[in-house]
Design a protein around this motif. Structure first.
Motif, PDB file in Angstrom:
ATOM      1  N   UNK A 300       0.850  -1.188   0.000  1.00  0.00           N
ATOM      2  CA  UNK A 300       0.000   0.000   0.000  1.00  0.00           C
ATOM      3  C   UNK A 300       0.883   1.234   0.000  1.00  0.00           C
ATOM      4  N   UNK A 301       0.557   2.201  -0.846  1.00  0.00           N
ATOM      5  CA  UNK A 301       1.366   3.409  -0.961  1.00  0.00           C
ATOM      6  C   UNK A 301       2.500   3.210  -1.949  1.00  0.00           C
ATOM      7  N   UNK A 302       3.603   3.913  -1.700  1.00  0.00           N
ATOM      8  CA  UNK A 302       4.752   3.843  -2.601  1.00  0.00           C
ATOM      9  C   UNK A 302       5.718   2.705  -2.240  1.00  0.00           C
ATOM     10  N   UNK A 303       5.768   2.323  -1.008  1.00  0.00           N
ATOM     11  CA  UNK A 303       6.584   1.189  -0.618  1.00  0.00           C
ATOM     12  C   UNK A 303       8.080   1.388  -0.773  1.00  0.00           C
ATOM     13  N   UNK A 304       8.564   2.610  -0.614  1.00  0.00           N
ATOM     14  CA  UNK A 304      10.006   2.850  -0.741  1.00  0.00           C
ATOM     15  C   UNK A 304      10.750   2.046   0.325  1.00  0.00           C
ATOM     16  N   UNK A 312      13.393   5.228  -3.602  1.00  0.00           N
ATOM     17  CA  UNK A 312      13.680   3.995  -4.315  1.00  0.00           C
ATOM     18  C   UNK A 312      13.016   2.802  -3.630  1.00  0.00           C
ATOM     19  N   UNK A 313      12.543   1.882  -4.435  1.00  0.00           N
ATOM     20  CA  UNK A 313      12.100   0.575  -3.943  1.00  0.00           C
ATOM     21  C   UNK A 313      12.999  -0.465  -4.593  1.00  0.00           C
ATOM     22  N   UNK A 314      14.009  -0.902  -3.866  1.00  0.00           N
ATOM     23  CA  UNK A 314      14.993  -1.827  -4.418  1.00  0.00           C
ATOM     24  C   UNK A 314      15.048  -3.151  -3.650  1.00  0.00           C
ATOM     25  N   UNK A 315      14.352  -3.233  -2.509  1.00  0.00           N
ATOM     26  CA  UNK A 315      14.273  -4.473  -1.741  1.00  0.00           C
ATOM     27  C   UNK A 315      12.935  -5.134  -2.041  1.00  0.00           C
ATOM     28  N   UNK A 330       6.267  -2.728   4.394  1.00  0.00           N
ATOM     29  CA  UNK A 330       7.605  -2.151   4.480  1.00  0.00           C
ATOM     30  C   UNK A 330       7.668  -1.392   5.796  1.00  0.00           C
ATOM     31  N   UNK A 331       8.552  -1.811   6.697  1.00  0.00           N
ATOM     32  CA  UNK A 331       8.593  -1.238   8.047  1.00  0.00           C
ATOM     33  C   UNK A 331       9.441   0.036   8.042  1.00  0.00           C
ATOM     34  N   UNK A 332       8.871   1.119   7.550  1.00  0.00           N
ATOM     35  CA  UNK A 332       9.613   2.363   7.409  1.00  0.00           C
ATOM     36  C   UNK A 332       9.891   3.050   8.745  1.00  0.00           C
ATOM     37  N   UNK A 333       9.250   2.596   9.810  1.00  0.00           N
ATOM     38  CA  UNK A 333       9.541   3.149  11.136  1.00  0.00           C
ATOM     39  C   UNK A 333      10.808   2.541  11.730  1.00  0.00           C
ATOM     40  N   UNK A 339      18.367   0.776   4.665  1.00  0.00           N
ATOM     41  CA  UNK A 339      17.253   0.036   4.065  1.00  0.00           C
ATOM     42  C   UNK A 339      16.192  -0.188   5.122  1.00  0.00           C
ATOM     43  N   UNK A 340      14.930  -0.261   4.683  1.00  0.00           N
ATOM     44  CA  UNK A 340      13.846  -0.617   5.588  1.00  0.00           C
ATOM     45  C   UNK A 340      13.588  -2.123   5.510  1.00  0.00           C
ATOM     46  N   UNK A 341      13.232  -2.757   6.632  1.00  0.00           N
ATOM     47  CA  UNK A 341      12.873  -4.179   6.585  1.00  0.00           C
ATOM     48  C   UNK A 341      11.593  -4.394   5.772  1.00  0.00           C
ATOM     49  N   UNK A 342      11.537  -5.521   5.094  1.00  0.00           N
ATOM     50  CA  UNK A 342      10.367  -5.897   4.297  1.00  0.00           C
ATOM     51  C   UNK A 342       9.793  -7.184   4.883  1.00  0.00           C
TER      52      UNK A 342
END
Length: 353
Positions: A300-304, A312-315, A330-333, A339-342
């Motif tokens: 949901x959303x951009x998922x960077x 960027x979404x590279x993971x 995508x755990x952006x917090x 990198x953010x965890x996926x």
């Protein structure tokens, strides 16, 4: 002009950069063409509605390109028993911030990150830029993430340094490991792909790949300097272009070897890791032709996934049709690294493969 740019960008996703490297740059520019087409659609709807038919048609025809960058999926109810779900974490851990300059702003960062990863409830963890040092409590990752949490581990070592510390890729799993191995590339590189075959509670077997493909090899500060002045554009810009070209070519070779291995798998496949390429790239397109992408299916959303100023979404996580995606996030917090965890949860829906 905008129509030609958009169509050419889509076409170049199918052109291997090792055969024609400019295709990599054209495909990389596709998001700009998609945005321009959307702007033209809104503009013509307001001023000349009849002219809006062409950008509207292009929007419909290239809708799957848009959903690679932005989705609005909503979570479905999950009535399946908890023991049938496969919880997965993919994370570029940046060597657990072992180097001083990586944790200078927060000396406790490595311990915080290691604790978070070790205590994560995932059944399968695919870690890139993995680091293990058995002589140090903080960085004894095999023990802390593996043995202490009831997980088996397979490490693909890219490097072992003078103190015996390991660098590379790692797969941790609570499911029994039946076999394991490495996907070899045809050219020398520190990047690699490893895999394990695990036995699920349903008695089915799942093959899990962990990948870290060739780096983009660019720094945010170099990009900033390149756009700030004409001198920077000539010096830094040329260097950035050269590195991007090398990355396009290397990843196009690597993804071919990876796909050959995936196609030969006797089991359903889950592919996780750091692709180091964007959704409009040849690399992404090749994987997407064989597997489903978890962000597109459930995000949901951009998922960077890059924790920096570049959007960027590279993971990614990709999965076989035999798997059903129940949840994706995508755990952006969680901002321990660049990198953010996926995270994702799956269900294996068919047996007897």
């Amino acid at each position: 002009m905008s129509t030609g740019w958009l169509l050419l960008g889509v076409l170049c996703q199918y052109v291997p950069p090792h055969l024609f490297w400019p295709a990599g740059f054209i495909a990389m520019s596709l998001p700009g063409a998609l945005v321009l087409n959307a702007v033209l659609l809104l503009l013509w709807l307001w001023q000349r509605p009849l002219w809006a038919l062409l950008p509207l048609l292009l929007l419909v025809l290239t809708w799957s390109q848009h959903t690679r960058y932005f989705t609005l999926n909503t979570p479905d109810a999950q009535p399946e028993p908890e023991d049938q779900r496969i919880k997965v974490l993919s994370y570029n851990v940046r060597v657990f911030n072992v180097y001083g300059h990586l944790h200078a702003h927060d000396p406790g960062l490595p311990e915080k990150e290691m604790t978070w990863v070790a205590e994560h409830p995932a059944d399968i963890l695919c870690l890139q830029e993995f680091y293990h040092d058995k002589t140090d409590r903080t960085y004894n990752s095999r023990k802390r993430i593996g043995k202490e949490q009831g997980r088996e581990v397979y490490v693909g070592k890219a490097l072992v340094n003078h103190i015996g510390a390991e660098f590379g890729l790692a797969i941790f799993t609570r499911f029994p490991v039946l076999s394991k191995g490495t996907v070899t590339f045809d050219r020398p590189t520190k990047n690699q792909v490893i895999y394990v075959d695990v036995k699920l509670p349903s008695e089915d077997t799942l093959r899990v790949y962990n990948m870290h493909l060739e780096s983009m090899a660019i720094e945010e500060k170099d990009v900033a300097e390149a756009v700030q002045s004409e001198t920077g554009l000539k010096t830094k810009g040329r260097n950035i272009a050269r590195r991007l070209k090398g990355g396009f070519i290397a990843r196009s070779h690597q993804v071919q070897r990876l796909l050959e291995h995936i196609e030969a798998s006797p089991y359903p496949v889950l592919l996780c890791g750091d692709l180091n390429d964007i959704p409009s790239s040849y690399t992404y397109q090749q994987l997407r032709r064989q597997l489903n992408n978890s962000f597109e299916a459930g995000g949901s959303g951009f998922g960077f996934t890059y924790n920096g100023s570049l959007p960027l979404r590279i993971d990614n996580q990709f999965f076989s049709p035999e798997l059903e995606l129940l949840q994706f996030d995508v755990r952006q917090q969680i901002q321990f690294t660049d990198h953010f965890p996926v995270e994702a949860t799956y269900l294996l829906t068919r047996k007897d493969f």
